[in-house]
Design an enzyme around this catalytic site. Structure first.
Site, PDB file in Angstrom:
ATOM      1  N   ASP A  67       0.841  -1.195   0.000  1.00 58.37           N
ATOM      2  CA  ASP A  67       0.000   0.000   0.000  1.00 58.37           C
ATOM      3  C   ASP A  67       0.877   1.245   0.000  1.00 58.37           C
ATOM      4  OD1 ASP A  67       0.934   0.160   2.658  1.00 58.37           O
ATOM      5  OD2 ASP A  67      -0.900  -0.681   3.488  1.00 58.37           O
ATOM      6  N   ASN A 135      -8.609  -1.399  13.358  1.00 55.10           N
ATOM      7  CA  ASN A 135     -10.012  -1.575  12.957  1.00 55.10           C
ATOM      8  C   ASN A 135     -10.206  -2.834  12.100  1.00 55.10           C
ATOM      9  OD1 ASN A 135      -8.787  -0.856  10.601  1.00 55.10           O
ATOM     10  ND2 ASN A 135     -10.163   0.834  10.101  1.00 55.10           N
ATOM     11  N   HIS A 137      -8.357  -3.620   9.375  1.00 57.48           N
ATOM     12  CA  HIS A 137      -7.958  -3.500   7.964  1.00 57.48           C
ATOM     13  C   HIS A 137      -6.674  -4.274   7.687  1.00 57.48           C
ATOM     14  CE1 HIS A 137      -5.376   0.432   8.462  1.00 57.48           C
ATOM     15  NE2 HIS A 137      -4.652  -0.630   8.673  1.00 57.48           N
ATOM     16  N   GLU A 142     -10.235  -1.156   4.046  1.00 57.42           N
ATOM     17  CA  GLU A 142     -10.876  -0.706   5.278  1.00 57.42           C
ATOM     18  C   GLU A 142     -12.203  -1.439   5.478  1.00 57.42           C
ATOM     19  OE1 GLU A 142      -9.261   1.141   7.233  1.00 57.42           O
ATOM     20  OE2 GLU A 142      -8.339   2.880   6.283  1.00 57.42           O
TER      21      GLU A 142
HETATM   22  C1  GLP Z   1      -1.260   0.792   8.296  1.00 57.17           C
HETATM   23  C2  GLP Z   1      -0.732   0.228   6.972  1.00 57.17           C
HETATM   24  C3  GLP Z   1      -0.722  -1.270   6.968  1.00 57.17           C
HETATM   25  C4  GLP Z   1      -0.270  -1.758   8.312  1.00 57.17           C
HETATM   26  C5  GLP Z   1      -1.353  -1.460   9.323  1.00 57.17           C
HETATM   27  C6  GLP Z   1      -1.007  -1.817  10.755  1.00 57.17           C
HETATM   28  O1  GLP Z   1      -2.267   1.711   8.084  1.00 57.17           O
HETATM   29  N1  GLP Z   1      -1.479   0.671   5.844  1.00 57.17           N
HETATM   30  O2  GLP Z   1       0.116  -1.732   5.925  1.00 57.17           O
HETATM   31  O3  GLP Z   1      -0.033  -3.131   8.248  1.00 57.17           O
HETATM   32  O4  GLP Z   1      -1.800  -0.149   9.234  1.00 57.17           O
HETATM   33  O5  GLP Z   1      -0.031  -0.948  11.258  1.00 57.17           O
HETATM   34  P1  GLP Z   1       0.798  -1.213  12.595  1.00 57.17           P
HETATM   35  O6  GLP Z   1       1.586  -2.434  12.352  1.00 57.17           O
HETATM   36  O7  GLP Z   1       1.674  -0.003  12.759  1.00 57.17           O
HETATM   37  O8  GLP Z   1      -0.185  -1.378  13.687  1.00 57.17           O
END
Ligand code: GLP
Length: 235
Positions: A67, A135, A137, A142
């Site tokens: 992403d 959440n 995702h 989302e």
């Molecule tokens: C972000 C990214 C994802 C990531 C997720 C979890 O928004 N778009 O690629 O895996 O949220 O992030 P974290 O590992 O910092 O909790």
């Protein structure tokens, strides 16, 4: 989904790094799709350590971004590309021509269309590393009543806009570019990392096993080869 409970973040990171290294041992030129964020930081440090000890191991892999934040300038250090360059691409010596990123210099929908076409050429992904959003995702898929299957521009949820990477930016992004569930579920192997503050309730919902687009990570229950590594602190 094979659920593994890990005693600590360090154990989870080492386990995830070992899973990816084993895939690379079997297929030296595999296509890796790595998430960004805090969940995989430890695992990428471990992988970089392995690469330092065995520079040949990761030399032939290719990488495709999962992403990207929308509306960033080229070379923004807060971007997915900036994160991956620092933690994975440079330490592993992966050249630019073996890294497929969302192009932030063109219209986001065009960049997503190009990424979809590129993945149709170079895919499917061999191993996809995912973090779980607070959440539910994955990437920027989302929670919504219906999901967009392919690479697309996604309106970011409140939770995503509060993500540490977004908060560090001068202009917090409103949208993101992401692989869709179709590209993610086409991966041969998926490593899902469930770790991080405030994720107790989403972890419990995921592990309950109900499949719903309101919890996009739950669609991973439909895939045959998912290793889900859960930090015991969340249970
Ligand atoms: C972000 C990214 C994802 C990531 C997720 C979890 O928004 N778009 O690629 O895996 O949220 O992030 P974290 O590992 O910092 O909790």
């Amino acid at each position: 989904m094979h659920v593994h409970t890990c005693e600590s973040y360090e154990r989870l990171s080492a386990h995830a790094a070992a899973l990816v290294a084993a895939d690379v041992e079997r297929k030296r030129n595999l296509l890796l799709c790595p998430a960004t964020g805090s969940s995989p930081t430890g695992m990428y440090r471990d992988i970089a350590g392995r690469a330092a000890g065995d520079p040949e191991l990761f030399r032939s892999i290719s990488v495709v971004a999962l992403d990207e934040w929308g509306g960033l300038g080229e070379g923004d250090p807060g971007s997915t590309t900036g994160y991956l360059k620092e933690r994975l691409l440079d330490p592993l010596g992966i050249p630019a021509d073996r890294f497929a990123a969302f192009d932030t210099t063109v219209d986001a929908a065009i960049a997503c269309g190009r990424m979809r076409a590129q993945l149709e050429r170079i895919g499917p992904i061999d191993v996809c590393v995912l973090g779980l959003g607070v959440n539910g995702h994955i990437g920027f898929n989302e929670p919504t009543p219906s999901l967009v299957p392919h690479c697309h521009v996604a309106r970011l949820s409140e939770e995503s806009r509060r993500h540490a990477m977004a908060r560090a930016m001068k202009n917090p992004p409103e949208f993101g570019l992401t692989l869709g569930m179709r590209e993610i579920l086409a991966a041969r192997h998926i490593v899902l990392l469930v770790t991080g503050e405030g994720k107790q309730s989403v972890a419990a919902r995921l592990l309950a096993g109900e499949v719903t687009t309101m919890l996009p990570a739950s669609l991973l229950w439909l895939h045959d080869n998912v290793d889900c590594l859960v930090d015991m602190a969340l249970l």
